[in-house]
Design a protein around this motif. Structure first.
Motif, mmCIF file in Angstrom:
data_model
loop_
_atom_site.group_PDB
_atom_site.id
_atom_site.type_symbol
_atom_site.label_atom_id
_atom_site.label_comp_id
_atom_site.label_asym_id
_atom_site.label_seq_id
_atom_site.Cartn_x
_atom_site.Cartn_y
_atom_site.Cartn_z
ATOM 1 N N ASN A 1 67.032 58.855 53.153
ATOM 2 C CA ASN A 1 65.882 59.587 53.635
ATOM 3 C C ASN A 1 66.029 59.816 55.137
ATOM 4 O OD1 ASN A 1 63.351 60.846 53.638
ATOM 5 N ND2 ASN A 1 62.502 59.327 52.239
ATOM 6 N N TYR B 1 61.822 61.855 62.445
ATOM 7 C CA TYR B 1 61.943 63.271 62.796
ATOM 8 C C TYR B 1 61.013 64.090 61.907
ATOM 9 C CZ TYR B 1 66.213 62.258 65.392
ATOM 10 O OH TYR B 1 67.131 61.761 66.287
ATOM 11 N N ASP B 2 60.434 65.114 62.485
ATOM 12 C CA ASP B 2 59.698 66.096 61.702
ATOM 13 C C ASP B 2 60.698 67.170 61.305
ATOM 14 O OD1 ASP B 2 57.157 64.902 61.901
ATOM 15 O OD2 ASP B 2 56.847 65.795 63.871
ATOM 16 N N VAL B 3 61.049 67.178 60.056
ATOM 17 C CA VAL B 3 62.040 68.136 59.572
ATOM 18 C C VAL B 3 61.299 69.264 58.864
ATOM 19 C CG1 VAL B 3 64.045 68.472 58.083
ATOM 20 C CG2 VAL B 3 63.779 66.331 59.358
ATOM 21 N N ASP B 4 61.402 70.451 59.441
ATOM 22 C CA ASP B 4 60.757 71.609 58.834
ATOM 23 C C ASP B 4 61.832 72.605 58.391
ATOM 24 O OD1 ASP B 4 61.646 72.855 61.171
ATOM 25 O OD2 ASP B 4 59.657 72.979 62.065
ATOM 26 N N GLU B 5 61.389 73.751 57.927
ATOM 27 C CA GLU B 5 62.321 74.760 57.416
ATOM 28 C C GLU B 5 63.333 75.198 58.471
ATOM 29 O OE1 GLU B 5 62.067 79.292 55.668
ATOM 30 O OE2 GLU B 5 60.321 77.996 55.470
ATOM 31 N N THR C 1 64.460 73.421 60.983
ATOM 32 C CA THR C 1 65.403 72.317 61.193
ATOM 33 C C THR C 1 66.448 72.298 60.088
ATOM 34 O OG1 THR C 1 63.609 71.058 62.206
ATOM 35 C CG2 THR C 1 65.590 69.842 61.606
ATOM 36 N N GLN D 1 70.290 58.413 62.121
ATOM 37 C CA GLN D 1 69.540 57.600 61.173
ATOM 38 C C GLN D 1 70.085 56.174 61.098
ATOM 39 O OE1 GLN D 1 66.613 58.731 59.355
ATOM 40 N NE2 GLN D 1 66.983 60.027 61.132
#
Length: 111
Positions: free
Chosen positions: A52, A56-60, A62, A76
């Motif tokens: 996982n 971090y905020d992983v958006d589209e 990213t 990570q």
């Protein structure tokens, strides 16, 4: 996930990778936080300890940025000592294999 493993197998067959090689041979930044002993075999068999993404905020946007995803995955911390357990890397496996393949590609394609 099977397609990624197949891609790795083709590169092994072509002698561009070895399962026993450390991932850091191709992707040195991946060795952070105790992941320096992860082999290609451990990566493709879900034993790397990074199933996982945390912190971090992983958006589209990213997800579409391969360089950023490589940085995030390298940063990570493993959830268990790599190679000591198995945990399905459903969220990260495609990205992990993608990063390895990008670095091994003999034509140097990055997109």
């Amino acid at each position: 996930m099977g397609i990624g493993a197949l891609c790795v197998a083709v590169l092994v067959d072509r002698r561009l990778l070895k399962y026993e090689d450390l991932v850091t041979k191709y992707w040195p930044q991946f060795g952070q936080h105790g992941k320096d002993n992860v082999t290609v075999s451990m990566l493709v068999s879900h034993q790397a300890g990074v199933p996982n993404i945390f912190g971090y905020d992983v958006d589209e946007n990213t997800i579409r940025d391969r360089n950023k995803m490589g940085e995030i995955l390298a940063d990570q911390k493993p959830m268990w000592p790599p190679g000591t357990a198995h945990g399905y890397h459903a969220i990260t496996q495609g990205f992990l294999v993608d990063q390895l393949l990008l670095r091994v590609d003999p034509r140097g394609r990055r997109s």
